[in-house]
Design an enzyme around this catalytic site. Structure first.
Site, PDB file in Angstrom:
ATOM      1  N   ASP A  35      21.047  19.155   7.125  1.00  0.00           N
ATOM      2  CA  ASP A  35      21.451  18.405   5.936  1.00  0.00           C
ATOM      3  C   ASP A  35      20.195  17.892   5.223  1.00  0.00           C
ATOM      4  O   ASP A  35      19.266  17.402   5.856  1.00  0.00           O
ATOM      5  CB  ASP A  35      22.362  17.230   6.331  1.00  0.00           C
ATOM      6  CG  ASP A  35      23.107  16.657   5.148  1.00  0.00           C
ATOM      7  OD1 ASP A  35      24.347  16.788   5.108  1.00  0.00           O
ATOM      8  OD2 ASP A  35      22.457  16.080   4.244  1.00  0.00           O
ATOM      9  N   ILE A  36      20.201  17.984   3.894  1.00  0.00           N
ATOM     10  CA  ILE A  36      19.039  17.581   3.100  1.00  0.00           C
ATOM     11  C   ILE A  36      18.849  16.060   3.120  1.00  0.00           C
ATOM     12  O   ILE A  36      17.747  15.570   2.841  1.00  0.00           O
ATOM     13  CB  ILE A  36      19.193  18.102   1.647  1.00  0.00           C
ATOM     14  CG1 ILE A  36      17.849  18.255   0.974  1.00  0.00           C
ATOM     15  CG2 ILE A  36      20.139  17.240   0.838  1.00  0.00           C
ATOM     16  CD1 ILE A  36      17.890  19.039  -0.319  1.00  0.00           C
ATOM     17  N   ASN A  92      34.682  16.033   6.146  1.00  0.00           N
ATOM     18  CA  ASN A  92      35.252  15.340   4.987  1.00  0.00           C
ATOM     19  C   ASN A  92      36.044  16.363   4.172  1.00  0.00           C
ATOM     20  O   ASN A  92      35.538  17.463   3.905  1.00  0.00           O
ATOM     21  CB  ASN A  92      34.137  14.730   4.140  1.00  0.00           C
ATOM     22  CG  ASN A  92      33.336  13.686   4.898  1.00  0.00           C
ATOM     23  OD1 ASN A  92      33.891  12.910   5.664  1.00  0.00           O
ATOM     24  ND2 ASN A  92      32.027  13.679   4.715  1.00  0.00           N
ATOM     25  N   GLN A  99      34.904  14.358   0.066  1.00  0.00           N
ATOM     26  CA  GLN A  99      34.144  15.602   0.222  1.00  0.00           C
ATOM     27  C   GLN A  99      33.387  15.861  -1.071  1.00  0.00           C
ATOM     28  O   GLN A  99      33.994  16.005  -2.128  1.00  0.00           O
ATOM     29  CB  GLN A  99      35.112  16.758   0.512  1.00  0.00           C
ATOM     30  CG  GLN A  99      34.426  18.115   0.646  1.00  0.00           C
ATOM     31  CD  GLN A  99      35.413  19.242   0.940  1.00  0.00           C
ATOM     32  OE1 GLN A  99      36.627  19.038   0.951  1.00  0.00           O
ATOM     33  NE2 GLN A  99      34.892  20.429   1.166  1.00  0.00           N
ATOM     34  N   HIS A 105      32.572  22.449   5.389  1.00  0.00           N
ATOM     35  CA  HIS A 105      31.400  22.249   6.244  1.00  0.00           C
ATOM     36  C   HIS A 105      31.737  21.222   7.297  1.00  0.00           C
ATOM     37  O   HIS A 105      32.435  20.241   7.033  1.00  0.00           O
ATOM     38  CB  HIS A 105      30.174  21.807   5.436  1.00  0.00           C
ATOM     39  CG  HIS A 105      30.425  20.679   4.493  1.00  0.00           C
ATOM     40  ND1 HIS A 105      31.075  20.848   3.284  1.00  0.00           N
ATOM     41  CD2 HIS A 105      30.129  19.356   4.578  1.00  0.00           C
ATOM     42  CE1 HIS A 105      31.161  19.684   2.672  1.00  0.00           C
ATOM     43  NE2 HIS A 105      30.594  18.745   3.439  1.00  0.00           N
ATOM     44  N   LEU A 106      31.224  21.461   8.491  1.00  0.00           N
ATOM     45  CA  LEU A 106      31.366  20.514   9.588  1.00  0.00           C
ATOM     46  C   LEU A 106      30.011  19.855   9.792  1.00  0.00           C
ATOM     47  O   LEU A 106      29.011  20.543  10.030  1.00  0.00           O
ATOM     48  CB  LEU A 106      31.804  21.251  10.855  1.00  0.00           C
ATOM     49  CG  LEU A 106      32.216  20.376  12.040  1.00  0.00           C
ATOM     50  CD1 LEU A 106      33.493  19.590  11.709  1.00  0.00           C
ATOM     51  CD2 LEU A 106      32.439  21.229  13.284  1.00  0.00           C
ATOM     52  N   HIS A 107      29.985  18.520   9.640  1.00  0.00           N
ATOM     53  CA  HIS A 107      28.753  17.776   9.933  1.00  0.00           C
ATOM     54  C   HIS A 107      28.652  17.616  11.449  1.00  0.00           C
ATOM     55  O   HIS A 107      29.607  17.166  12.099  1.00  0.00           O
ATOM     56  CB  HIS A 107      28.809  16.359   9.347  1.00  0.00           C
ATOM     57  CG  HIS A 107      28.891  16.278   7.854  1.00  0.00           C
ATOM     58  ND1 HIS A 107      27.797  15.950   7.068  1.00  0.00           N
ATOM     59  CD2 HIS A 107      29.923  16.447   6.993  1.00  0.00           C
ATOM     60  CE1 HIS A 107      28.176  15.916   5.797  1.00  0.00           C
ATOM     61  NE2 HIS A 107      29.449  16.210   5.724  1.00  0.00           N
TER      62      HIS A 107
HETATM   63  P1  5GP Z   1      30.244  15.960   2.081  1.00  0.00           P
HETATM   64  O1  5GP Z   1      30.164  14.617   1.420  1.00  0.00           O
HETATM   65  O2  5GP Z   1      30.737  17.014   1.121  1.00  0.00           O
HETATM   66  O3  5GP Z   1      30.988  15.941   3.371  1.00  0.00           O
HETATM   67  O4  5GP Z   1      28.762  16.320   2.504  1.00  0.00           O
HETATM   68  C1  5GP Z   1      27.913  17.130   1.757  1.00  0.00           C
HETATM   69  C2  5GP Z   1      26.576  17.107   2.448  1.00  0.00           C
HETATM   70  O5  5GP Z   1      25.787  18.116   1.882  1.00  0.00           O
HETATM   71  C3  5GP Z   1      25.812  15.783   2.294  1.00  0.00           C
HETATM   72  O6  5GP Z   1      25.543  15.239   3.575  1.00  0.00           O
HETATM   73  C4  5GP Z   1      24.543  16.191   1.558  1.00  0.00           C
HETATM   74  O7  5GP Z   1      23.400  15.487   1.985  1.00  0.00           O
HETATM   75  C5  5GP Z   1      24.450  17.675   1.844  1.00  0.00           C
HETATM   76  N1  5GP Z   1      23.785  18.452   0.803  1.00  0.00           N
HETATM   77  C6  5GP Z   1      24.029  18.393  -0.531  1.00  0.00           C
HETATM   78  N2  5GP Z   1      23.244  19.268  -1.181  1.00  0.00           N
HETATM   79  C7  5GP Z   1      22.505  19.896  -0.238  1.00  0.00           C
HETATM   80  C8  5GP Z   1      21.510  20.913  -0.309  1.00  0.00           C
HETATM   81  O8  5GP Z   1      21.154  21.433  -1.363  1.00  0.00           O
HETATM   82  N3  5GP Z   1      20.972  21.321   0.875  1.00  0.00           N
HETATM   83  C9  5GP Z   1      21.336  20.769   2.070  1.00  0.00           C
HETATM   84  N4  5GP Z   1      20.723  21.246   3.161  1.00  0.00           N
HETATM   85  N5  5GP Z   1      22.277  19.818   2.166  1.00  0.00           N
HETATM   86  C10 5GP Z   1      22.852  19.380   1.021  1.00  0.00           C
END
Ligand code: 5GP
Length: 122
Positions: A35-36, A92, A99, A105-107
């Site tokens: 994750d970034i 999420n 989300q 995606h699974l964190h």
């Molecule tokens: P969500 O809120 O959809 O469950 O999580 C999305 C996740 O994607 C966040 O934790 C965010 O930091 C990550 N993310 C968003 N853009 C990028 C990206 O360009 N590269 C990476 N590696 N992670 C990203």
């Protein structure tokens, strides 16, 4: 539920190689990368390569090979990252699940005690 996949989302761009990523593991149907904006010492996102917008979409429409490949990738990520002390897996999903990226995606979070699962109002 009607699932509509937006192929301009950021993870679709990562899968097409348009945006770089730090890959941790990959198999035929799955990609796992860092994750970034890591929320823990280990914060990996495991995603299917197919166009699924959420966990329930993936669970409903993915093939058996995709489903098995995904779960095997989760096991490999846990092994590679050495999360023996434990981890949290979070998916999420849509609006109420907050989300941000509409590609399933699974964190995988680990590397410290992660505290209670939810904080705040019920
Ligand atoms: P969500 O809120 O959809 O469950 O999580 C999305 C996740 O994607 C966040 O934790 C965010 O930091 C990550 N993310 C968003 N853009 C990028 C990206 O360009 N590269 C990476 N590696 N992670 C990203």
């Amino acid at each position: 539920m009607k699932y509509v996949y937006d192929d301009q989302n950021i993870f679709a761009k990562i899968l097409r190689g348009e945006i770089p990523n730090q890959t941790v593991f990959e198999n035929a149907h799955t990609l796992a990368f860092r994750d970034i904006n890591a929320q823990a010492p280990v914060h990996i996102l495991v995603i299917p390569k197919g166009p699924y917008m959420s966990l329930d979409h993936f669970a409903r429409d993915a093939s058996d090979d995709e489903l098995v490949g995904f779960m095997k990738a989760v096991a490999e990520v846990c092994r590679l990252e050495g999360v023996d002390a434990g981890f949290r897996a979070v998916a999420n999903s849509r609006e109420d699940g907050v989300q941000d990226v509409p590609h399933y995606h699974l964190h995988i979070l680990a590397g410290r005690n992660l505290g209670p699962m939810l904080v705040g109002q019920t």
